[in-house]
Design a protein around this motif. Structure first.
Motif: not given
Length: 683
Positions: A217-218, A221-222, A229-230, A234
């Motif tokens: 998901d990270m 999002a990036a 959100r990223a 993290r």
């Protein structure tokens, strides 16, 4: 107090098959339950001479008024029936490993409609999932604080939840996104249940799935330029890593095992169990219990050897601990299922996984139980699959088992210290000693001596001092035995007499407090490392303890008579049954097992033993180093010692030149050359 001969059954009436037996008191209450491969042989051991029985066993057979037994088809059935009866009758003389009340745990109230995570310490309750135990309370709170960033589940009490529900606004945790705020409808109970399922799954060991999901998901999002959100994801990953660091990998990935070890003395046993799941230590528990029944044996074996009662203790623990754990797990599952049915299956279903398998695939023990095959069968039935029960021999598992054993030893030591560690307990101990020994006043100063050797070599002794129930280490002394040593065999009685004479030879001068250039410690002796000088003792003790029974006490009393010592109470403390022997008495004084006085005597005796053992090891190490220089002409004990002291070791001495050896005080060129040549020949 009943006479066991009044209810002893005729030996011929007792079957020789395996079975389970019950001792009952005069009110028909069951006071002890045991099992046996051969009922006749086992029950016969209870009706021998009372003086040969362990104090706890002696108390049990004299409290009982009847014994009865049940024959079973196999030893496995005997194990199962014994466990069932112990649970049913709760006999007072059986060893019971109660749920640990001292270690904190992380709890999740799965029975509530909106479950919460919270710190908990106490007995287990139905409808609550427990994770741990943890070694410190702060570790539980830190784990909760880290994980609610990732799993924002409710952590507030019912009162706080109801208040904010009525106010219509969340608490601080809801505002900072550490709670999903189900109290104000930000998430539905079903959505909150999904968050709870994730939390429980993670705590149950399914960490990889959560970490991979957050990483995915990270990165996504990036890529979508959702940097806020990223960044949050993290931070969530960092919180997850912080929690996982607290549970370092100790065994290979995927290893599910429990490691169990004991440390015992004549009266009590400490057990420690480490729970390893997925290769990580997930929890640790410990108990200290009194040895009883089949586990209570007078013989402790030779010094450094395992307790002969260890297999029986291990067997009792394995069946009782895992039997209770499985029953508790079934009870909680049934309660959860009933709760789900009451709320309606369509509303939500119980999808959270098991926290851990209560009986793991592998159980590693310090020593195999008495009936290893039967115990393995019982454990496999409890688990519903095969269980590998064994003693680790090498590698990481063996190293971890040694850690568990050290924890058990420390737990027993701390248990002994706990009762004499406060002023009230120490005062009670000294008062009880005064009454039990018939002393005019409480023994405010107590001294104890112990002898240590291996087959009569390097015989040494220690003398420790306790004042007001606590060690006074500046007065400790240690001695090299002269008169009783050197003949190749041990004579503990003669050694005790020598130490007593050397300690009390200036007894009257010590009482008058006259200055005396001579000292308790001889010229060739070394003072305890914690001493700062070689001063004589400030004053004599009120109580002098020798480690041993009637012969050792008689030898010390003969020295007292020779020196005219009449104002010091003399006793011996025998290791076998913790008996207290007084001079001239045919029978020992038996202190109550749970008395403060006995705990204090044990602590003093153990400290004297520890101090003597340490000094013996030091002397033996010195002798072994110096022995490599034996046979060199012109090199006596003093010069050998000077050489080793100057160079630090024989190895460095071998590397020295003739000139370097000649630099040692007392060595000339000729002797240095002789030493140099002999060392080269031996090399």
């Amino acid at each position: 107090m009943a006479d066991p001969t009044t209810y002893r059954p005729a030996p011929s009436s007792i079957p020789t098959e395996p079975g389970v037996y019950k001792f009952r008191d005069e009110h028909r209450r069951v006071i002890y339950v045991g099992k046996a491969k051969n009922l006749r042989s086992r029950l016969g051991s209870y009706f021998q001479d009372l003086t040969q029985l362990h104090p706890r066993t002696r108390q049990m057979v004299t409290t009982a008024a009847d014994v009865e037994w049940t024959v079973v088809a196999s030893e496995v059935e005997a194990l199962q029936l014994e466990y069932t009866w112990i649970k049913r009758f709760d006999p007072r003389f059986n060893v019971k490993y109660r749920d640990d009340k001292t270690y904190p745990v992380l709890a999740v109230s799965t029975r509530e409609e909106v479950p919460r995570a919270f710190f908990y310490r106490g007995p287990r309750r139905k409808g609550v999932r427990y994770f741990g135990p943890y070694s410190h309370a702060w570790a539980v709170r830190q784990t909760i604080d880290s994980l609610i960033r990732v799993f924002p589940m409710r952590t507030c009490t019912k009162g706080v939840y109801n208040r904010h529900e009525s106010l219509g606004r969340p608490c601080l945790l809801g505002y900072i996104d550490k709670c999903s705020a189900p109290c104000v409808g930000r998430v539905s109970p079903e959505e909150h249940r999904e968050i709870v399922d994730g939390f429980v799954s993670f705590m149950g060991g399914n960490t990889d799935k959560v970490v991979k999901s957050l990483n995915r998901d990270m990165l996504q999002a990036a890529e979508n330029l959702e940097f806020e959100r990223a960044a949050k994801l993290r931070d969530d990953l960092e919180a997850i890593d912080k929690v996982m660091e607290q549970q370092a990998v100790v065994l290979g990935d995927g290893t599910d095992a429990d490691l169990i070890a004991f440390d015992t003395d004549q009266l009590e046993a400490a057990v420690q169990i480490f729970h390893v799941r997925g290769g990580r230590i997930r929890g640790q528990r410990g108990w200290v219990v009194e040895k009883a029944g089949d586990q209570a044996r007078p013989d402790m074996g030779e010094e450094g050897q395992p307790d002969p009662a260890l297999p029986a203790l291990m067997q009792n623990f394995l069946v009782q601990f895992y039997g209770d754990a499985v029953e508790r797990e079934k009870s909680e599952d049934a309660e959860d299922d009933a709760q789900i049915r009451r709320r309606g299956v369509d509303q939500f279903s119980r999808t959270e996984p098991k926290t851990v398998q209560v009986v793991p695939r592998e159980i590693l023990v310090q020593a195999m139980p008495e009936e290893a095959a039967e115990v393995t069968t019982v454990l496999s039935e409890l688990r519903g699959a095969a269980v590998d029960l064994r003693v680790p021999q090498r590698g990481d598992k063996r190293a971890l088992m040694e850690t568990v054993q050290r924890n058990a030893k420390e737990a027993l030591h701390q248990h002994k210290l706990k009762r004499v560690g406060d002023l009230t307990a120490r005062s009670a101990a000294l008062q009880q000693l005064q009454e039990a020994l018939g002393m005019d006043q409480a023994p405010l100063r107590v001294e104890c001596t112990d002898v240590s050797h291996i087959q009569g070599t390097d015989v040494v002794a220690s003398l420790v001092v306790f004042e007001d129930g606590t060690p006074k280490k500046q007065d400790y002394r240690r001695y090299r035995i002269k008169e009783a040593a050197g003949d190749g065999h041990s004579d503990d009685v003669a050694s005790i007499a020598e130490i007593t004479r050397r300690r009390f030879k200036r007894h009257h001068e010590d009482k008058l407090a006259h200055p005396d250039e001579d000292d308790t410690v001889f010229e060739d002796e070394e003072v305890e490392v914690e001493s700062t000088d070689n001063r004589r003792f400030a004053y004599p003790p009120q109580l002098f303890i020798v480690d041993g029974g009637a012969p050792q006490v008689a030898a010390a009393q003969a020295v007292f008579d020779e020196l005219g010592v009449i104002d010091v109470t003399l006793i011996g403390l025998a290791k076998r049954l913790e008996e207290v022997w007084l001079p001239g008495d045919d029978e020992p004084v038996i202190l109550p097992r749970n008395s403060e006085a006995l705990y204090l005597l044990q602590q003093i005796r153990d400290e004297a033993h520890r101090f003597a053992i340490n000094y013996h090891r030091q002397q033996r190490s010195k002798r072994m180093r110096a022995s490599q220089l034996d046979g060199i002409p012109g090199l006596g004990p003093a010069r050998r010692s000077d050489l080793v002291k100057h160079f630090g070791s024989v190895k460095k001495l071998r590397e020295a030149t003739v000139e370097q050896i000649a630099d040692v005080r007392g060595f000339g060129p000729k002797l240095a050359q002789t030493v140099y040549e002999h060392l080269r020949v031996k090399k």
